[in-house]
Design a protein around this motif. Structure first.
Motif, PDB file in Angstrom:
ATOM      1  N   GLY A  36      42.311  45.501  27.339  1.00  0.00           N
ATOM      2  CA  GLY A  36      41.400  44.368  27.422  1.00  0.00           C
ATOM      3  C   GLY A  36      41.199  43.812  28.815  1.00  0.00           C
ATOM      4  N   LEU A  37      42.277  43.550  29.520  1.00  0.00           N
ATOM      5  CA  LEU A  37      42.169  42.928  30.848  1.00  0.00           C
ATOM      6  C   LEU A  37      41.396  43.797  31.836  1.00  0.00           C
ATOM      7  CD1 LEU A  37      42.895  40.561  32.707  1.00  0.00           C
ATOM      8  CD2 LEU A  37      45.014  41.777  33.245  1.00  0.00           C
ATOM      9  N   PRO A  38      41.748  45.062  32.001  1.00  0.00           N
ATOM     10  CA  PRO A  38      40.958  45.860  32.945  1.00  0.00           C
ATOM     11  C   PRO A  38      39.516  46.045  32.492  1.00  0.00           C
ATOM     12  CG  PRO A  38      42.625  47.230  31.887  1.00  0.00           C
ATOM     13  CD  PRO A  38      42.889  45.820  31.483  1.00  0.00           C
ATOM     14  N   ALA A  39      39.286  46.164  31.179  1.00  0.00           N
ATOM     15  CA  ALA A  39      37.909  46.333  30.693  1.00  0.00           C
ATOM     16  C   ALA A  39      37.087  45.081  30.976  1.00  0.00           C
ATOM     17  CB  ALA A  39      37.914  46.658  29.205  1.00  0.00           C
TER      18      ALA A  39
ATOM     19  N   PRO B 134      42.889  50.031  42.403  1.00  0.00           N
ATOM     20  CA  PRO B 134      42.165  50.870  41.436  1.00  0.00           C
ATOM     21  C   PRO B 134      43.074  51.866  40.707  1.00  0.00           C
ATOM     22  CG  PRO B 134      41.036  50.868  43.566  1.00  0.00           C
ATOM     23  CD  PRO B 134      42.349  50.181  43.755  1.00  0.00           C
ATOM     24  N   VAL B 135      44.115  52.330  41.358  1.00  0.00           N
ATOM     25  CA  VAL B 135      45.067  53.246  40.712  1.00  0.00           C
ATOM     26  C   VAL B 135      45.787  52.507  39.584  1.00  0.00           C
ATOM     27  CG1 VAL B 135      47.143  54.646  41.044  1.00  0.00           C
ATOM     28  CG2 VAL B 135      45.357  54.612  42.805  1.00  0.00           C
ATOM     29  N   PHE B 136      46.195  51.288  39.843  1.00  0.00           N
ATOM     30  CA  PHE B 136      46.853  50.453  38.839  1.00  0.00           C
ATOM     31  C   PHE B 136      45.911  50.217  37.657  1.00  0.00           C
ATOM     32  CE2 PHE B 136      47.635  46.078  37.282  1.00  0.00           C
ATOM     33  CZ  PHE B 136      48.879  46.278  36.716  1.00  0.00           C
ATOM     34  N   PHE B 137      44.654  49.917  37.941  1.00  0.00           N
ATOM     35  CA  PHE B 137      43.678  49.708  36.874  1.00  0.00           C
ATOM     36  C   PHE B 137      43.485  50.971  36.044  1.00  0.00           C
ATOM     37  CE2 PHE B 137      40.768  46.043  36.258  1.00  0.00           C
ATOM     38  CZ  PHE B 137      41.636  45.100  36.772  1.00  0.00           C
TER      39      PHE B 137
END
Length: 118
Positions: A3-6, A88-91
């Motif tokens: 949810g959070l990254p989306a 971005p890698v974390f996401f």
């Protein structure tokens, strides 16, 4: 976990469609012409929506992985700080982790433990 990254990616994509000055400034500073911002936003929004729909979630994750890889490459090219490169890698890890948790097919393809032979 998904949810959070989306939500962040949907917000980021929408901001690219509306092109407030800070988005234009940041994009141009990264070396992209202003004329590309809306197209980048459309790609991001379509990829994120595909990720959120269960039937197309894996395709969305693959497309978002490519998008985030481009973000990493861009930040490396402009010699940005470590945080900008790793974010971005974390996401991407959050996106794939969330997808793994909600998609049984992916769990079977990539089991958490080493597979046992029968």
């Amino acid at each position: 976990m998904s949810g959070l990254p989306a939500l962040f990616l949907l917000f980021d994509g929408a901001m690219k469609l509306f092109k407030p000055p800070f988005v234009v400034e940041a994009t141009v500073k990264l070396g992209y012409p202003e004329s590309t911002i809306v197209g980048i936003g459309v790609v991001l929004l379509v990829s994120t929506v595909l990720y959120l729909v269960p039937r197309t979630a894996i395709l969305g994750a693959v497309l978002l992985t490519g998008y985030l890889g481009g973000a990493v490459a861009t930040h490396v090219r402009v010699e940005a700080g470590l945080f900008d490169i790793v974010f971005p890698v974390f996401f991407g890890a959050l996106l794939w982790g969330g997808l793994w948790l909600r998609d049984r097919r992916l769990q079977e393809l990539l089991p958490l433990r080493a597979g046992e032979t029968t």
